[in-house]
Design a protein around this motif. Sequence first.
Motif, PDB file in Angstrom:
ATOM      1  N   UNK A  58       0.727  -1.271   0.204  1.00  0.00           N
ATOM      2  CA  UNK A  58      -0.010  -0.025  -0.060  1.00  0.00           C
ATOM      3  C   UNK A  58       0.842   1.379   0.064  1.00  0.00           C
ATOM      4  N   UNK A  59       0.341   2.326  -0.328  1.00  0.00           N
ATOM      5  CA  UNK A  59       0.843   3.510  -0.264  1.00  0.00           C
ATOM      6  C   UNK A  59      -0.224   4.712  -0.027  1.00  0.00           C
ATOM      7  N   UNK A  60      -0.205   5.333   1.196  1.00  0.00           N
ATOM      8  CA  UNK A  60       0.910   5.376   2.060  1.00  0.00           C
ATOM      9  C   UNK A  60       1.262   4.108   2.782  1.00  0.00           C
ATOM     10  N   UNK A  61       2.243   4.052   3.399  1.00  0.00           N
ATOM     11  CA  UNK A  61       2.562   2.798   4.510  1.00  0.00           C
ATOM     12  C   UNK A  61       2.512   3.328   5.812  1.00  0.00           C
ATOM     13  N   UNK A  62       1.800   2.572   6.655  1.00  0.00           N
ATOM     14  CA  UNK A  62       1.647   3.047   8.236  1.00  0.00           C
ATOM     15  C   UNK A  62       2.833   2.401   9.038  1.00  0.00           C
ATOM     16  N   UNK A  63       3.460   3.270   9.568  1.00  0.00           N
ATOM     17  CA  UNK A  63       4.670   2.808  10.645  1.00  0.00           C
ATOM     18  C   UNK A  63       4.634   3.376  12.050  1.00  0.00           C
ATOM     19  N   UNK A  64       5.488   2.741  12.738  1.00  0.00           N
ATOM     20  CA  UNK A  64       5.559   3.395  14.031  1.00  0.00           C
ATOM     21  C   UNK A  64       7.144   3.376  14.419  1.00  0.00           C
ATOM     22  N   UNK A  65       7.780   4.692  14.827  1.00  0.00           N
ATOM     23  CA  UNK A  65       8.928   4.449  15.051  1.00  0.00           C
ATOM     24  C   UNK A  65       9.257   4.328  16.723  1.00  0.00           C
ATOM     25  N   UNK A 192      -6.351   2.344  16.816  1.00  0.00           N
ATOM     26  CA  UNK A 192      -5.467   1.796  17.707  1.00  0.00           C
ATOM     27  C   UNK A 192      -4.243   2.076  17.671  1.00  0.00           C
ATOM     28  N   UNK A 193      -3.488   1.868  16.344  1.00  0.00           N
ATOM     29  CA  UNK A 193      -1.974   1.831  16.113  1.00  0.00           C
ATOM     30  C   UNK A 193      -1.704   3.685  16.020  1.00  0.00           C
ATOM     31  N   UNK A 194      -2.706   4.479  15.730  1.00  0.00           N
ATOM     32  CA  UNK A 194      -2.448   5.908  15.529  1.00  0.00           C
ATOM     33  C   UNK A 194      -2.710   6.247  16.923  1.00  0.00           C
ATOM     34  N   UNK A 195      -3.155   5.861  17.806  1.00  0.00           N
ATOM     35  CA  UNK A 195      -3.277   6.433  19.239  1.00  0.00           C
ATOM     36  C   UNK A 195      -1.956   6.130  19.797  1.00  0.00           C
ATOM     37  N   UNK A 196      -0.952   5.182  19.264  1.00  0.00           N
ATOM     38  CA  UNK A 196       0.328   4.917  19.743  1.00  0.00           C
ATOM     39  C   UNK A 196       1.449   5.758  18.920  1.00  0.00           C
ATOM     40  N   UNK A 197       1.050   6.532  18.113  1.00  0.00           N
ATOM     41  CA  UNK A 197       2.069   7.406  17.344  1.00  0.00           C
ATOM     42  C   UNK A 197       2.116   6.884  15.941  1.00  0.00           C
ATOM     43  N   UNK A 198       1.428   5.933  15.348  1.00  0.00           N
ATOM     44  CA  UNK A 198       1.444   5.414  14.176  1.00  0.00           C
ATOM     45  C   UNK A 198       1.483   6.489  13.113  1.00  0.00           C
ATOM     46  N   UNK A 199       2.093   6.458  12.056  1.00  0.00           N
ATOM     47  CA  UNK A 199       1.784   7.401  11.052  1.00  0.00           C
ATOM     48  C   UNK A 199       2.072   6.844   9.635  1.00  0.00           C
ATOM     49  N   UNK A 200       1.452   7.507   8.654  1.00  0.00           N
ATOM     50  CA  UNK A 200       1.527   7.204   7.082  1.00  0.00           C
ATOM     51  C   UNK A 200       2.791   7.648   6.491  1.00  0.00           C
ATOM     52  N   UNK A 201       3.387   6.993   5.667  1.00  0.00           N
ATOM     53  CA  UNK A 201       4.805   7.637   4.867  1.00  0.00           C
ATOM     54  C   UNK A 201       4.383   7.156   3.733  1.00  0.00           C
TER      55      UNK A 201
END
Length: 230
Positions: A58-65, A192-201
């Motif tokens: 997928x584009x964008x891709x969701x990641x968490x640093x 759920x993941x966004x609340x932990x700081x996940x974001x799309x790139x």
Amino acid sequence: MPVFQLADQLLFPPPHLAEPDGLLAVGGDLTPPRLLLAYSSGIFPWFNEGDPLLWWSPDPRFILEPTAIHVSRSLDKVIRRGSFQLTIDRAFTEVMLACGPDRQEDTGTWITDGMLAAYGRLYKMGFAHSVECWQGDELVGGLYGVCLGRCFFGESMFHRQSNASKVAMVFLARRLAAYHFDMIDCQLPTSHLASLGGRGISRTAYLSRLRQAGVVPTATPSPAPFPSEG
């Protein structure tokens, strides 16, 4: 864009040829070499019981640093209270099975018998890992995924008690940060993941970060953050 039909040859089309929704290819198999090539190429399997094997980028891709994980005050209180006990690689199969029924909050694939066998093989090879969240002897949450280079590719997570999967993710992120991991691949966005700081790139940025994190096709696992804990 066409959806590519995979043959027996161990090969994927370039990720940028995926459909707008991220679908890239159909077919192939779930052997360790193909799965590892897929992850190292920015591709992952995602399909339901009875569907053909589908491959996505997928584009964008969701990641968490790992160093940027967000822990709310309420979640921090839960962690400091010590309500849960955390382990690594102690109940891999049980975690996978528990992830299966609760697909609405997860971003991996449905847990079919084929998926269970495939990731079980990766676990035995040292590529796949699980984090377990316990209350006493009861498994109440957890997650599993694949580790290559300095990237953890999250496949699925579950909870049977409030906050259990979030606690497991925070535990994982802090452990990965201690080993200088670059990112956790979350594949697709969830609240759920966004609340932990996940974001799309963008996919382009994601593929670049894979290379920066030392993710290349390999037969050698990256076990450093995951020592055996019994």
